[in-house]
Design an enzyme around this catalytic site. Structure first.
Site, PDB file in Angstrom:
ATOM      1  NE  ARG B 239      -0.965   0.088   4.917  1.00 47.68           N
ATOM      2  CZ  ARG B 239      -0.013   0.652   5.638  1.00 47.68           C
ATOM      3  NH1 ARG B 239       0.599   1.737   5.201  1.00 47.68           N
ATOM      4  NH2 ARG B 239       0.344   0.133   6.794  1.00 47.68           N
ATOM      5  CG  HIS B 243      -3.484   1.421   8.881  1.00 47.85           C
ATOM      6  ND1 HIS B 243      -3.795   0.173   8.396  1.00 47.85           N
ATOM      7  CD2 HIS B 243      -4.430   1.711   9.813  1.00 47.85           C
ATOM      8  CE1 HIS B 243      -4.863  -0.283   9.031  1.00 47.85           C
ATOM      9  NE2 HIS B 243      -5.277   0.634   9.891  1.00 47.85           N
ATOM     10  CE1 TYR B 251       3.979   1.210   8.183  1.00 42.62           C
ATOM     11  CE2 TYR B 251       3.208   2.659   9.936  1.00 42.62           C
ATOM     12  CZ  TYR B 251       3.051   2.119   8.672  1.00 42.62           C
ATOM     13  OH  TYR B 251       1.968   2.488   7.915  1.00 42.62           O
TER      14      TYR B 251
HETATM   15  C1  LIG Z   1     -10.257  -7.222  15.299  1.00 45.62           C
HETATM   16  C2  LIG Z   1      -9.541  -5.994  14.899  1.00 45.62           C
HETATM   17  N1  LIG Z   1      -8.357  -5.717  15.473  1.00 45.62           N
HETATM   18  C3  LIG Z   1      -7.698  -4.595  15.145  1.00 45.62           C
HETATM   19  C4  LIG Z   1      -8.213  -3.729  14.227  1.00 45.62           C
HETATM   20  C5  LIG Z   1      -7.493  -2.452  13.873  1.00 45.62           C
HETATM   21  N2  LIG Z   1      -6.912  -2.562  12.544  1.00 45.62           N
HETATM   22  C6  LIG Z   1      -7.584  -2.171  11.452  1.00 45.62           C
HETATM   23  S1  LIG Z   1      -6.790  -2.546  10.052  1.00 45.62           S
HETATM   24  C7  LIG Z   1      -5.500  -3.226  10.890  1.00 45.62           C
HETATM   25  C8  LIG Z   1      -4.362  -3.802  10.143  1.00 45.62           C
HETATM   26  C9  LIG Z   1      -4.804  -4.894   9.267  1.00 45.62           C
HETATM   27  O1  LIG Z   1      -3.724  -5.422   8.605  1.00 45.62           O
HETATM   28  P1  LIG Z   1      -3.909  -6.352   7.350  1.00 45.62           P
HETATM   29  O2  LIG Z   1      -4.849  -7.446   7.678  1.00 45.62           O
HETATM   30  O3  LIG Z   1      -2.561  -6.715   6.893  1.00 45.62           O
HETATM   31  O4  LIG Z   1      -4.640  -5.407   6.287  1.00 45.62           O
HETATM   32  P2  LIG Z   1      -4.088  -4.050   5.639  1.00 45.62           P
HETATM   33  O5  LIG Z   1      -4.534  -2.945   6.539  1.00 45.62           O
HETATM   34  O6  LIG Z   1      -2.620  -4.145   5.534  1.00 45.62           O
HETATM   35  O7  LIG Z   1      -4.778  -3.962   4.324  1.00 45.62           O
HETATM   36  C10 LIG Z   1      -5.710  -3.152  12.254  1.00 45.62           C
HETATM   37  C11 LIG Z   1      -4.790  -3.634  13.284  1.00 45.62           C
HETATM   38  C12 LIG Z   1      -9.467  -4.046  13.658  1.00 45.62           C
HETATM   39  N3  LIG Z   1     -10.065  -3.232  12.787  1.00 45.62           N
HETATM   40  N4  LIG Z   1     -10.093  -5.184  13.996  1.00 45.62           N
END
Ligand SMILES: Cc1ncc(C[n+]2csc(CCOP(=O)(O)OP(=O)(O)O)c2C)c(N)n1
Ligand SMILES: [Mg+2]
Lengths: 325, 318
Positions: B239, B243, B251
Site C-alpha cells: 500500500r 494505513h 515503521y
Molecule cells: C479485530 C480488529 N483488530 C484490530 C483492528 C485495527 N486494525 C484495522 S486494520 C488493521 C491492520 C490490518 O492489517 P492487514 O490485515 O494486513 O490489512 P491491511 O490494513 O494491511 O490492508 C488493524 C490492526 C481491527 N479493525 N479489527
C-alpha cells in the site's frame, strides 16, 4: 497543579507503575514503535524496550489470554485493546477464564491484570468502532470495571487498577483523550469502587459516567444561568458500584437523572435506578427516576445521525427540565 | 490462459477506476469533506481486479476495511460509493455505514468489514450455503496479511478445508498490518505457508501483476467450483499511502515506498498492453472516460440528500 491531557495523564500513570514494579508490562497491537492507535503508549517503547512494551500480531484473544496467563504466574500485564469493540474477540479469555480463575480454583489463584481500550462514538468510525458497552463486563462476577472521566482520575485509577489483584476492565473514551484537567506530579491513587461528586448542587442529581460526566457538567453550567442547581455524581467505577454516594446525593436533591453513553436497554443506569428505588432514597424522591442513554441502534456513520445516537448537552438540559417540571 | 482483448481492457479500466476513485477520496479527506476514517488501497489495484476478473458474475466476495477496490471490481457503482462516504441517503448503506461497511449484495459483495478477519468466517458460510443449495457459486474471500493472525482465519479455513467448501481465500500481503511488519507477526515467511496446516493449496503470486493474479485465482475458482475445496492465494503487494487517515509511517522507509511505487501495477499493465499491440489512444480514451465518470459520480453524491434523523431507528431488525 499542572494541566494535562487525559491521554498524557494515563501515559504518566502507566509509566510510573512500570518504573515502580518490574512485573508490569504492556501488550497489544501497535503499542510499540507506533505508540498505540490513539497514542497512549507513545514513547514508552523507546524507554522500556520491546520486552516490556510488546507489539503483538492482530490477535485479541491471544492478547487477553496471554495477559491472564502471565498474571496467573505473577506478572502484572496491562493489555491494550485498540477499540472497545474488539473486546468481543477477547471475550472468552477474559470472561470464561480470567474472571473465573480465582473462585473456580477455590481461591488459590489470582489474576492481577488490566485490560484497557477506548469506547464511544463521535469520530465517524461507524458501527464496529464506536460502541460503548462497559455494563456487559460489570455483569460478570470476578471482573472489576472502571471508567474514569478526568485526567486526574485516569492517572489515579490506572495505578489502582494495576496494583489490584483482580482483572480490571479499564474503560476509556475516544473523545476524552484530548480533554484537559489538573493532574498533580508524582504518585497518588484513586480508589476503585468509589464514586465522586464532581459538582455540588441541591435541585437534582445527575449520575453520569465517562464522557457523559463532562456533558453533564456542561449542562449544569448552562442550567445554573436559569437558577437550577445541579449535582453531578461521577459513577467512576461500575464494579464495585458505589451506591452509597448516589443514594446520599438523591436524598439531598430528591430528583435524579442518569446519563449513559451505551444503548439504553439493560444499561448500567438500570442498575443504579434499581439501587435508588430499593434504598432509603426512595422516600425522598419528588419525581420519577429518569434515564437518558444511547438509542438501541448500531452507531451510524453520518455525523448528524451519529450525534443523535447518544445524549448530547442539549438533551441533558432538556431531560433535567423534564424531571424538574 | 489467454485473455480476450475485451477482458484485458476491462481490467485496465477497473484498475483506473479504483486508483482515481481513491485519489479523489484522499483529496476529499484532506479537505475535511469526508467524516471518520478510511483505508486506501492505492498500489494494490491489481490484486483486487485480477482476482475478481476470475469470477463469474453470480459469484460472491467478502471484503475488508481496505475494500473500495474490491467493491469497484465486483461491479460497485461509483455514485453510490461516493454517496456513502459522504454519509448521504443515496449511499450504499444509506449513510449508515461509511467506507468500512460498503456492501453491494446485488452484485455479490457481502461487505467490507471493520473487524480484521471478520469476513473470513462469513465467506466460509457463504460457501457453505452454496454447497447446501448446490447453486454453483464460488466465494472469493479477501483479507490482509495481518488478518492471518486471527483465530477466525484459522478456524474458518480449517472448516472450509474439512468440508471442501467452494471458497477461495485471497490474502493481499502488503507487508504490514498497520505498523507491524508481517515478518514480526508471523513465524512462517509467507502467508501462503499457512495452507499446509489445512492441507489445501497455498499459492504465492506477484500481486502487482494483474494477469498473474487472474491466472492463479482462476485455477483456484475452478477447483472450488468442482467441489475440490478451498485454496489460499497470497498476492504480494504494497500500500502506497498510510494505513488510514493519519499515519506518519514511522515503521517503514521512504526508500522502500519509492521502490514499490516503481512497481506500479497500472503503469506496468499499460506498458504490457502497448507491447501486445493495443493502441495508446484506446488506453487514453479509457482513462479519460474514467475521469469523467468519477466527476459525475462525485457530483451525484454531493447533490444527494442527507439521511433524515426521524428515520434513525429504522432498519435494526428485519
Ligand atoms: C479485530 C480488529 N483488530 C484490530 C483492528 C485495527 N486494525 C484495522 S486494520 C488493521 C491492520 C490490518 O492489517 P492487514 O490485515 O494486513 O490489512 P491491511 O490494513 O494491511 O490492508 C488493524 C490492526 C481491527 N479493525 N479489527
Ligand atoms: Mg497488511
Amino acid at each position: 497543579m499542572a494541566e494535562k491531557l487525559y491521554i498524557e495523564a494515563l501515559r504518566e500513570g502507566l509509566r510510573e507503575e512500570m518504573l515502580r514494579d518490574e512485573n508490569v508490562f504492556i501488550i497489544g497491537e501497535d503499542v510499540g514503535l507506533y505508540g498505540g492507535a490513539f497514542g497512549v503508549t507513545k514513547g514508552l517503547f523507546q524507554e522500556f524496550g520491546e520486552n516490556r512494551i510488546i507489539d503483538t500480531p492482530i490477535s485479541e484473544a491471544a492478547i487477553a489470554g496471554a495477559a491472564v496467563g502471565a498474571a496467573l504466574c505473577g506478572m502484572r500485564p496491562v493489555a491494550e485493546i485498540m477499540f472497545f469493540d474488539f473486546f468481543t474477540i477477547a471475550m472468552d479469555q477474559l470472561v470464561n477464564q480470567g474472571a473465573k480463575n480465582r473462585y473456580m480454583f477455590g481461591g488459590k489463584a489470582k489474576v492481577p491484570m488490566v485490560i484497557r481500550g477506548p469506547m464511544g462514538c463521535g469520530t465517524g468510525a461507524a458501527a464496529q468502532h464506536s460502541q460503548s458497552f462497559p455494563a456487559v463486563f460489570a455483569h460478570f462476577p470476578g471482573l472489576k470495571v472502571v471508567m474514569p472521566s478526568t485526567p486526574y482520575d485516569v492517572k489515579g485509577l490506572i495505578k489502582s487498577a494495576i496494583r489490584d489483584n483482580n482483572p480490571v476492565v479499564f474503560v476509556e473514551h475516544k473523545l476524552l483523550y484530548w480533554t484537559k484537567g489538573e493532574v498533580p506530579e508524582g504518585d497518588y491513587t484513586v480508589p476503585i469502587g468509589k464514586a465522586d461528586v464532581k459538582r455540588d448542587g441541591k435541585d437534582i442529581t445527575i449520575v453520569a459516567g465517562s464522557i457523559m460526566v463532562r456533558r453533564a457538567l456542561e449542562a449544569a453550567q448552562k442550567l445554573e444561568e436559569d437558577g437550577i442547581d445541579v449535582e453531578v455524581v461521577d459513577i467512576r467505577s461500575l464494579k464495585p458500584l458505589d451506591l452509597r454516594t448516589v443514594v446520599s446525593s438523591v436524598k439531598k436533591t430528591g430528583r435524579v437523572l442518569i446519563v449513559e453513553d451505551d444503548p439504553i436497554s439493560y444499561g448500567w443506569g438500570a442498575e443504579i435506578a434499581a439501587g435508588i428505588a430499593g434504598s432509603e432514597a426512595f422516600d425522598y424522591l419528588d419525581a420519577p427516576i429518569k434515564r437518558l442513554a444511547g438509542l438501541d441502534i448500531p452507531i451510524p456513520y453520518n455525523p448528524n445521525l451519529e450525534k443523535h445516537a447518544v445524549p448530547q448537552v442539549p438533551n441533558i438540559i432538556e431531560a433535567v427540565r423534564e424531571v424538574l417540571r | 490462459m489467454t485473455l480476450s482483448k475485451e477482458k484485458k481492457l476491462w481490467m485496465y479500466r477497473k484498475m483506473h477506476e479504483i486508483r482515481n476513485f481513491e485519489l479523489e477520496v484522499d483529496r476529499l479527506f484532506k479537505a475535511n469533506l469526508i467524516w471518520g476514517t478510511c483505508h486506501l488501497s492505492v498500489g494494490q489495484e491489481a490484486s483486487a481486479v485480477g482476482a475478481i476478473a476470475a469470477l463469474d458474475e453470480k459469484d460472491m466476495i467478502t471484503s475488508t476495511h481496505r475494500g473500495h477496490g474490491h467493491c469497484i471490481a465486483k461491479g460497485g457503482k461509483l455514485p453510490q460509493m461516493f454517496a456513502e462516504l459522504l454519509g448521504k441517503e443515496t449511499g450504499y448503506c444509506r449513510g449508515r455505514g461509511g467506507s468500512m461497511h460498503i456492501a453491494d449484495l446485488e452484485m455479490g459483495n457481502l461487505g467490507a468489514n471493520g473487524i480484521v478477519a471478520g469476513g473470513i468466517p462469513i465467506a466460509t458460510g457463504a460457501a457453505l450455503a452454496s454447497k447446501l443449495k448446490k447453486d454453483g457459486k464460488v466465494t472469493l474471500c479477501f483479507f490482509g496479511d495481518g488478518a492471518t493472525s486471527q483465530g477466525a482465519f484459522h478456524e474458518a479455513v480449517n472448516l472450509a478445508a474439512v468440508m471442501k467448501l467452494p471458497v477461495v481465500y485471497v490474502c493481499e500481503n502488503n507487508l504490514y498490518g498497520m505498523s507491524v511488519p508481517f515478518k514480526k507477526a508471523s513465524a512462517v515467511e509467507n502467508a501462503a505457508d499457512r495452507a499446509k496446516a489445512y492441507n489445501i493449496p497455498g499459492i504465492i503470486v506477484d500481486g502487482n501483476d494483474v494477469e498473474a493474479v487472474y491466472n492463479v485465482v482462476k485455477e483456484a475458482v475452478e477447483r472450488a467450483r468442482k467441489g475440490e475445496g478451498p485454496s489460499l492465494i497470497e498476492a504480494k503487494t504494497y500500500r502506497w499511502l498510510g494505513h488510514s487517515k493519519s499515519d506518519p509511517r514511522v515503521y517503514r522507509t521512504r526508500e522502500e515506498e519509492e521502490e514499490w511505487k516503481q512497481k506500479c501495477p497500472i503503469k506496468r499493465y499499460r506498458q504490457q498492453l502497448i507491447s501486445e499491440g493495443i493502441e495508446e489512444e484506446v488506453l487514453n480514451k479509457i482513462e479519460k472516460e474514467v475521469e469523467d465518470e468519477i466527476k459525475k459520480a462525485l457530483e451525484y453524491a454531493q447533490n444527494s440528500p442527507e439521511p433524515k434523523v426521524e428515520e434513525i431507528m429504522e432498519g435494526v431488525y428485519a
